[in-house]
Design an enzyme around this catalytic site. Sequence first.
Site, PDB file in Angstrom:
ATOM      1  CB  CYS A 105      -8.399  92.004   3.728  1.00 60.96           C
ATOM      2  SG  CYS A 105      -8.765  90.555   4.736  1.00 60.96           S
ATOM      3  CB  CYS A 141      -7.352  90.052   0.695  1.00 61.07           C
ATOM      4  SG  CYS A 141      -7.049  88.618   1.777  1.00 61.07           S
ATOM      5  CB  CYS A 173      -5.706  89.607   6.340  1.00 55.40           C
ATOM      6  SG  CYS A 173      -5.601  88.145   5.289  1.00 55.40           S
ATOM      7  CB  CYS A 207      -3.828  90.484   1.827  1.00 59.01           C
ATOM      8  SG  CYS A 207      -4.823  91.307   3.108  1.00 59.01           S
TER       9      CYS A 207
END
Length: 362
Positions: A48, A52, A79, A82
Amino acid sequence: MSTGTPAGIRADASLSVERDPRWERILRRDKTADGLFWYSVVTTGIYCRPSCPSRRPHAENACIHGTVDEARATGARPCQRCDPDGALAENAHNGRVTRACRMIEASEAPPTLDVLAKEAGLSPTYFQRVFRRITGLSPRQYGEACRAERLRDALRSAATVTEAIYASGYSSSSRFYEKADSLLGMKPAALRCGARAERLSFAIGQCSLGAILVASGERGIVAILMGDEPDMLARDLQDRFPNAALVGAEPDYEEHVAQVVGLIETPAVGLRLPLDIRGTAFQQRVWNALQAIPAGQTATYTEIAKAIGHPGSVRAVANACGANTLAVAIPCHRVVRRDGTLSGYRWGVACKKALLEREKGT
């Protein structure tokens, strides 16, 4: 579906994540850290951005990476919330904006938006949005700031104001005079004479951190100074505006000081008074970036330099912070060293520490 530990992901035994200064920035979802580092999560197998919005992992399940390639090498996947790979695109935009800034600075007349966008390989609308997000100014505003900077220098050496106007790249004096006050913060003739015609109101008060001086011109507050000795603050104001007429002891002006004291005591309330921000194009970009740092958060000098498209100008960023005359309103106290420790502050490191602790408690 199993969420077991993917192959290759493991905690870095050589460094406790909790002791890494970057971990605190992950915990507070610091957007200014995006693109500078990433983190992966052992239990979910994803990586991330620092900002995030997902639930924060436990430190023992996290690993921090200096590059996105290091995060990918763990076997983790990006992810979906994000979009951590998108930070790379933002870094590429930083490079495009940096080149555009150099192009504007080197041009006698500001290049058009279409020319700048074509050079950057982006559509004009998208380029303008990216440029404003990174610098805090539109390309036109940045070009005007650059010309105003050249004009300030020319006014101090040219024989006449008109000569300085044309030497700075303006095609006509009438077009310049339409924007003169907003560009310079005062009349061109006044600047040429060292602000001799300017009138500044000021008052000195007290806050929990010591003495405070607030001074304003026609366009807004020009200085917020802090210190232990009121007399020293008054002399500092005189040194900054040596030829201005300083007018104190105005009863109505005490309300300005009260509002600034309120900002210091309770940062979340903000400041409703207009600011007259005077500085070079570079300084204004730095100060715009500082104003984008939320209360209770910090950024490093390196991050600010990258954010304004000057990654190699860390020292210049520090100098711009030191040149700031609007304490707290332009929050240079929110800039720290790369390891998270506090560096020098114009009004004292102890004051800087107190301001940050107060903001984190709001």
